[in-house]
Design a protein around this motif. Structure first.
Motif, PDB file in Angstrom:
ATOM      1  N   SER A  80     -26.909 -18.281  -1.306  1.00 47.30           N
ATOM      2  CA  SER A  80     -27.051 -17.090  -2.144  1.00 47.30           C
ATOM      3  C   SER A  80     -26.474 -15.836  -1.491  1.00 47.30           C
ATOM      4  N   GLY A  81     -26.150 -15.913  -0.200  1.00 53.05           N
ATOM      5  CA  GLY A  81     -25.645 -14.755   0.538  1.00 53.05           C
ATOM      6  C   GLY A  81     -26.735 -13.957   1.225  1.00 53.05           C
ATOM      7  N   ILE A  82     -27.960 -14.444   1.193  1.00 51.00           N
ATOM      8  CA  ILE A  82     -29.103 -13.697   1.709  1.00 51.00           C
ATOM      9  C   ILE A  82     -28.948 -13.307   3.185  1.00 51.00           C
ATOM     10  N   LEU A  83     -28.505 -14.236   4.031  1.00 57.42           N
ATOM     11  CA  LEU A  83     -28.387 -13.927   5.461  1.00 57.42           C
ATOM     12  C   LEU A  83     -27.202 -13.003   5.723  1.00 57.42           C
ATOM     13  N   ALA A  84     -26.114 -13.205   5.010  1.00 57.05           N
ATOM     14  CA  ALA A  84     -24.948 -12.333   5.156  1.00 57.05           C
ATOM     15  C   ALA A  84     -25.305 -10.895   4.772  1.00 57.05           C
ATOM     16  N   MET A  85     -26.024 -10.747   3.657  1.00 57.05           N
ATOM     17  CA  MET A  85     -26.417  -9.401   3.219  1.00 57.05           C
ATOM     18  C   MET A  85     -27.403  -8.773   4.194  1.00 57.05           C
ATOM     19  N   ALA A  86     -28.323  -9.574   4.722  1.00 52.92           N
ATOM     20  CA  ALA A  86     -29.278  -9.051   5.703  1.00 52.92           C
ATOM     21  C   ALA A  86     -28.538  -8.540   6.930  1.00 52.92           C
ATOM     22  N   ALA A  87     -27.544  -9.280   7.410  1.00 56.11           N
ATOM     23  CA  ALA A  87     -26.767  -8.836   8.572  1.00 56.11           C
ATOM     24  C   ALA A  87     -26.096  -7.494   8.285  1.00 56.11           C
ATOM     25  N   ALA A  88     -25.529  -7.357   7.087  1.00 56.70           N
ATOM     26  CA  ALA A  88     -24.878  -6.094   6.719  1.00 56.70           C
ATOM     27  C   ALA A  88     -25.891  -4.962   6.648  1.00 56.70           C
ATOM     28  N   LYS A  89     -27.038  -5.214   6.037  1.00 62.89           N
ATOM     29  CA  LYS A  89     -28.075  -4.183   5.927  1.00 62.89           C
ATOM     30  C   LYS A  89     -28.601  -3.769   7.303  1.00 62.89           C
ATOM     31  N   LEU A  90     -28.554  -4.704   8.274  1.00 62.70           N
ATOM     32  CA  LEU A  90     -29.028  -4.430   9.634  1.00 62.70           C
ATOM     33  C   LEU A  90     -27.989  -3.707  10.486  1.00 62.70           C
ATOM     34  N   GLY A  91     -26.777  -3.518   9.955  1.00 66.78           N
ATOM     35  CA  GLY A  91     -25.787  -2.723  10.665  1.00 66.78           C
ATOM     36  C   GLY A  91     -24.496  -3.420  11.042  1.00 66.78           C
ATOM     37  N   ALA A  92     -24.352  -4.705  10.709  1.00 66.95           N
ATOM     38  CA  ALA A  92     -23.090  -5.384  11.009  1.00 66.95           C
ATOM     39  C   ALA A  92     -21.944  -4.671  10.310  1.00 66.95           C
ATOM     40  N   ALA A  93     -20.811  -4.574  10.988  1.00 62.68           N
ATOM     41  CA  ALA A  93     -19.649  -3.878  10.427  1.00 62.68           C
ATOM     42  C   ALA A  93     -18.822  -4.771   9.522  1.00 62.68           C
ATOM     43  N   ALA A  94     -18.878  -6.078   9.769  1.00 65.15           N
ATOM     44  CA  ALA A  94     -18.108  -7.028   8.968  1.00 65.15           C
ATOM     45  C   ALA A  94     -18.834  -8.360   8.984  1.00 65.15           C
ATOM     46  N   VAL A  95     -19.000  -8.949   7.801  1.00 68.54           N
ATOM     47  CA  VAL A  95     -19.686 -10.236   7.674  1.00 68.54           C
ATOM     48  C   VAL A  95     -18.831 -11.140   6.809  1.00 68.54           C
ATOM     49  N   LEU A  96     -18.685 -12.386   7.253  1.00 67.70           N
ATOM     50  CA  LEU A  96     -18.004 -13.393   6.454  1.00 67.70           C
ATOM     51  C   LEU A  96     -18.996 -14.505   6.174  1.00 67.70           C
ATOM     52  N   GLY A  97     -19.170 -14.816   4.886  1.00 64.61           N
ATOM     53  CA  GLY A  97     -20.001 -15.937   4.469  1.00 64.61           C
ATOM     54  C   GLY A  97     -19.120 -17.073   3.985  1.00 64.61           C
ATOM     55  N   LEU A  98     -19.429 -18.285   4.438  1.00 63.16           N
ATOM     56  CA  LEU A  98     -18.678 -19.469   4.029  1.00 63.16           C
ATOM     57  C   LEU A  98     -19.612 -20.458   3.365  1.00 63.16           C
ATOM     58  N   ASP A  99     -19.109 -21.173   2.365  1.00 60.26           N
ATOM     59  CA  ASP A  99     -19.888 -22.238   1.745  1.00 60.26           C
ATOM     60  C   ASP A  99     -18.933 -23.250   1.135  1.00 60.26           C
ATOM     61  N   ILE A 100     -19.349 -24.523   1.160  1.00 60.84           N
ATOM     62  CA  ILE A 100     -18.512 -25.575   0.571  1.00 60.84           C
ATOM     63  C   ILE A 100     -18.733 -25.700  -0.932  1.00 60.84           C
ATOM     64  N   ASP A 101     -19.796 -25.093  -1.442  1.00 59.41           N
ATOM     65  CA  ASP A 101     -20.143 -25.193  -2.858  1.00 59.41           C
ATOM     66  C   ASP A 101     -19.544 -24.014  -3.624  1.00 59.41           C
ATOM     67  N   PRO A 102     -18.586 -24.268  -4.522  1.00 56.72           N
ATOM     68  CA  PRO A 102     -17.975 -23.175  -5.286  1.00 56.72           C
ATOM     69  C   PRO A 102     -18.999 -22.361  -6.082  1.00 56.72           C
ATOM     70  N   ALA A 103     -20.061 -23.011  -6.576  1.00 55.96           N
ATOM     71  CA  ALA A 103     -21.096 -22.272  -7.311  1.00 55.96           C
ATOM     72  C   ALA A 103     -21.815 -21.301  -6.384  1.00 55.96           C
ATOM     73  N   ALA A 104     -22.097 -21.722  -5.155  1.00 56.30           N
ATOM     74  CA  ALA A 104     -22.753 -20.833  -4.193  1.00 56.30           C
ATOM     75  C   ALA A 104     -21.859 -19.648  -3.852  1.00 56.30           C
ATOM     76  N   VAL A 105     -20.571 -19.891  -3.681  1.00 56.54           N
ATOM     77  CA  VAL A 105     -19.629 -18.803  -3.394  1.00 56.54           C
ATOM     78  C   VAL A 105     -19.671 -17.771  -4.518  1.00 56.54           C
ATOM     79  N   LYS A 106     -19.656 -18.242  -5.752  1.00 52.19           N
ATOM     80  CA  LYS A 106     -19.700 -17.339  -6.919  1.00 52.19           C
ATOM     81  C   LYS A 106     -21.014 -16.554  -6.949  1.00 52.19           C
ATOM     82  N   ILE A 107     -22.133 -17.223  -6.705  1.00 50.46           N
ATOM     83  CA  ILE A 107     -23.449 -16.570  -6.716  1.00 50.46           C
ATOM     84  C   ILE A 107     -23.545 -15.547  -5.584  1.00 50.46           C
TER      85      ILE A 107
END
Length: 193
Positions: A80-107
């Protein structure tokens, strides 16, 4: 139960969740955030990641402990992107999220846009063990995945961690924890449990 009824029924079990100062709120709920809250509004759809699973909570706690302003973060199996968004909210300057499921990427992309984080967080599909991001090193890599998947991609995970960086792995059954620990120690990782 039809698909539509199931989709509506599970929503009643997804409530506002606080992990430290990170607050996960379903997009269909209202929440009055405190000034210190790092609010993530989330509609996980059919992707993994509401924050309610203990492994996700442990990852959120570790992100809260390890993310420093300006970091580059990689989230493998972003769901869902939850950990990627948390990292950004915590101050990360750049976050890349990867997933093998195209539906997850879209969500995940939808959730990131909903939270206004598209300038910090990018998401794209990957092909199993091939991340196709050679040349990039990350201050922090997080992977909340099944034990077998972690073993399949462990070497690739390690190649993405910058010198002095951190790797958070979760989703491991307790009966496999020693095996996983030994695997990463053999790769040169200093483990904390």
């Amino acid at each position: 139960m039809s698909g539509d009824k199931w989709l509506e029924s599970w929503k009643s079990h997804f409530s506002v969740l606080r992990i430290g100062n990170i607050v996960i709120c379903p997009t269909w709920e209202s929440y009055l955030a405190r000034p210190s809250d790092l609010l993530i509004e989330l509609d996980p759809g059919m992707a993994f990641g509401t924050g309610h699973h203990p492994t996700t909570q442990m990852c959120l706690e570790q992100l809260g402990r390890l993310v420093c302003p300006g970091m580059k973060v990689l989230d493998v199996g972003t769901g869902s992107g939850i950990l990627a968004m948390a990292a950004a909210k915590l101050g990360a300057a750049a976050v890349l999220g990867l997933d093998i499921d195209p539906a997850a990427v879209k969500i995940a992309k939808s959730n990131i846009q909903y939270n206004g984080l598209q300038h910090l967080v990018k998401v794209r599909g990957s092909h199993g063990t091939d991340f196709d991001i050679s040349g990039n090193c990350y201050d922090l890599v997080v992977a909340n995945l099944y034990s077998n998947v972690i073993l399949d991609i462990g070497n690739n995970l390690m190649t993405q961690v910058a010198s002095g960086g951190h790797l958070i792995i979760s989703g491991i059954l307790s009966k496999r924890s020693l095996e996983i620990q030994q695997y990463f120690e053999n790769l040169g990782c200093i483990m904390e449990t």
